[in-house]
Design an enzyme around this catalytic site. Structure first.
Site, short mmCIF file in Angstrom:
data_model
loop_
_atom_site.label_atom_id
_atom_site.label_comp_id
_atom_site.label_asym_id
_atom_site.label_seq_id
_atom_site.Cartn_x
_atom_site.Cartn_y
_atom_site.Cartn_z
N GLU A 1 -3.38 -7.63 -7.65
CA GLU A 1 -3.15 -6.27 -8.14
C GLU A 1 -2.01 -6.22 -9.14
OE1 GLU A 1 -4.39 -3.54 -4.28
OE2 GLU A 1 -2.27 -3.71 -4.81
N GLY B 1 0.79 -1.22 0.00
CA GLY B 1 0.00 0.00 0.00
C GLY B 1 0.83 1.27 0.00
N GLY B 2 2.07 1.17 -0.47
CA GLY B 2 2.90 2.36 -0.65
C GLY B 2 3.75 2.74 0.56
N ARG C 1 -15.91 6.90 -3.68
CA ARG C 1 -15.82 6.78 -2.22
C ARG C 1 -16.19 8.12 -1.59
NH1 ARG C 1 -10.83 2.93 -0.34
NH2 ARG C 1 -10.94 1.44 -2.07
N HIS D 1 -3.45 1.10 -12.44
CA HIS D 1 -3.62 0.07 -11.41
C HIS D 1 -4.85 -0.74 -11.81
CE1 HIS D 1 -4.02 -1.33 -7.04
NE2 HIS D 1 -5.12 -1.74 -7.63
N LYS E 1 11.91 -2.61 -11.01
CA LYS E 1 11.94 -1.62 -12.07
C LYS E 1 10.78 -0.66 -11.82
CE LYS E 1 12.55 -0.32 -16.62
NZ LYS E 1 13.74 0.55 -16.57
N ARG F 1 -8.62 -10.58 0.98
CA ARG F 1 -9.85 -10.17 1.68
C ARG F 1 -10.84 -9.58 0.68
NH1 ARG F 1 -8.73 -4.80 0.82
NH2 ARG F 1 -6.53 -4.29 1.05
N HIS G 1 -2.14 6.94 -2.03
CA HIS G 1 -2.34 5.49 -1.95
C HIS G 1 -3.71 5.09 -1.43
CE1 HIS G 1 1.73 5.17 -3.22
NE2 HIS G 1 2.19 5.75 -2.14
N LEU H 1 7.91 1.59 -12.92
CA LEU H 1 7.06 1.84 -14.09
C LEU H 1 6.56 3.28 -13.96
CD1 LEU H 1 5.10 -1.55 -14.17
CD2 LEU H 1 7.23 -0.96 -15.32
#
Ligand code: MV4
Length: 454
Positions: free
Chosen positions: A275, A164-165, A337, A208, A201, A291, A235, A203
């Site tokens: 992901e 998650g970053g 959201r 996403h 690497k 989940r 994120h 990108l």
């Protein structure tokens, strides 16, 4: 099938799980902190148990209190929702040790996917394409430099315990590498007590794209297409849609098939999301979530599959209700959201909702636990609901989204609704032309109304 499910969560997702249980004839137990006595998930459950004070560490994350609540109510299964204990392998093990079913994958898979290096190794061995990088953690600076030169700069240093970053550092050239590794290690040690880092690497302008899967304990593994979640801020996903405007039928079918085959190979159980970063026609695995996800409704709207009911059926030992051949992606869905935050500054805005009128009509779904008069407590995530719209194609879906946003009334607090008004009419969004950096760039160029007019 279970007689009674305890829902170890709050807010909109607790309601979502209750609804699935109700339709399956399963009784529900809500748990809540003292700050959530008036929450909708408590009011609508068959039974409720107070499990502690407002701080999540003492309530929604309190394993002994949750076990007691299971014991008192006689619940035979626990659904963890997302966040909180949903990806805690130890929690899943403890429940199993107490003869309570964890509605989720096996603890081993949760643990494996929580370790980002092991996750990559595991899925790569099962045939999923991954981002080029170090095989495992990097030890010396010389080793790291050698790998970085091989894959080519820029490289991203990632914490194996992260995700998650968190604990991610960019090295644009060899001169940056030592500093990036040291910084990533320090951050990872402080945040996770584990300073193992690996290289990938970098990108530069990917999307996403994530694939939803469902696997039962009888050898059936299906995929429900992808969600495009490129529109993120710090994120955090803001807008998710299915299908991705970037993929064609052939690409969709191919990555889906690869993922479903790999999940069957590793013996995965339950719902999961794989992901990817997608750039120049290629898919590169980054992480797997073991989940149910916040954005699961967009997949439900385009497939007609109730993901929560399938999770419950699988956990009780049943077979999936649908076969791969019956999964058809139809139309388009977008989720926004709705956070209790200022739409320009993103400052949290807890407090009392004075008036509340959600939109409705064909193709409009609102998953939320709030109501008029409800006071949003300041202790938790600011997500207060999700607006999910669907239509027979993307243009119809966007029209409907504009209409639904106009209808939506939430007064008394700030929400992110105004942001979505701007997004759904922006040329790039209308064209589906955005990558993972688009939203941050848009926000940095967007001035708050009234601020700095001259
Ligand atoms: C990357 C990347 C570029 N190259 N990995 C951010 C969170 C974590 N899930 C992975 N992330 C990224 N990994 C490589 N090799 C760029 C990101 C990234 C990102 C990814 C998805 C959505 C939004 C993002 C925002 C910034 C960076």
């Amino acid at each position: 099938m279970f007689d009674k499910v305890l829902i170890a969560n709050r807010g909109e997702i607790a309601l979502r799980i209750q609804r699935a249980c109700r339709e399956m004839g399963i009784a529900t137990v809500a748990v809540h902190s003292t700050a959530d006595e008036d929450a909708m998930h408590v009011r609508l459950a068959d039974e409720s148990v107070c499990i502690g004070p407002p701080q999540a560490a003492q309530s929604y994350l309190n394993i002994p209190a949750l076990l007691s609540a299971c014991e008192i109510t006689g619940a035979d299964a626990v659904h963890p929702g997302y966040g909180f204990l949903s990806e805690n392998a130890r929690f899943a093990e403890i429940l199993i040790e107490h003869n309570i079913t964890f509605i989720g994958p096996n603890p081993e898979h949760i643990r494996t996917m929580g370790d980002k290096i092991k996750a990559k190794e595991t899925v790569a061995a099962a045939g999923i394409p991954v981002v080029p990088g170090s095989s495992g953690g990097v030890a010396s600076h010389d080793e790291a430099l050698g790998i970085a030169k091989e894959i080519g700069f820029p490289v991203l240093v990632k914490a194996s315990a992260g995700g998650g970053g968190r604990g991610m550092k960019l090295a644009r050239s060899a001169a940056d590498l030592q500093g990036a590794i040291a910084a990533a290690r320090t951050e990872a040690r402080a945040a996770f007590g584990d300073d193992v880092v690996y290289l990938e690497k970098y990108l530069t302008k990917p999307r996403h794209i994530e694939i939803q899967v469902l696997c039962d304990g009888q050898g059936n593994c299906i995929q429900l297409g992808e969600r495009d979640c490129s529109l993120q801020r710090r994120h955090q996903k803001v807008w998710e849609e299915a299908p991705s405007p970037a993929l064609n039928e052939r690409q969709r079918a191919e990555i889906g098939k690869t993922v479903a085959r790999a999940m069957k190979k590793i013996g995965y159980l339950g719902a999961g999301t794989i992901e990817f970063l997608y750039e120049d026609g290629g898919f590169y695995f980054i992480e797997m979530n073991t989940r149910l996800q916040v954005e699961h409704p967009v997949s439900e709207m385009v497939t007609g599959v109730d993901l929560v009911q399938e999770q419950i059926r699988i956990a009780s030992g049943g077979a999936l209700a649908i076969k791969q051949g019956q999964v058809k992606i139809q139309g388009h869905a977008i989720e926004c959201r709705i956070n209790a935050e200022n739409a320009f500054t993103f400052v949290p805005s807890p407090g009392r909702i004075v008036s509340y009128h959600p939109p409705g009509g064909l193709g409009v779904r609102v998953d939320s636990g709030v109501y008029a008069g409800y006071e949003i407590p300041p202790f938790y995530d600011s997500l207060i609901g999700k607006l999910i719209v669907s239509g027979k194609n993307r243009p119809e879906c966007l029209m409907r989204l504009r209409r639904a946003l106009e209808e939506f009334v939430i007064e008394g607090i700030d929400t992110t609704i105004p942001l979505f008004n701007d997004l759904c009419s922006h040329r790039d969004i209308v064209n589906g032309d955005y990558d993972i950096h688009w939203l941050e760039t848009f926000l940095s160029e967007r001035a708050e109304p009234g601020a700095d007019k001259d």
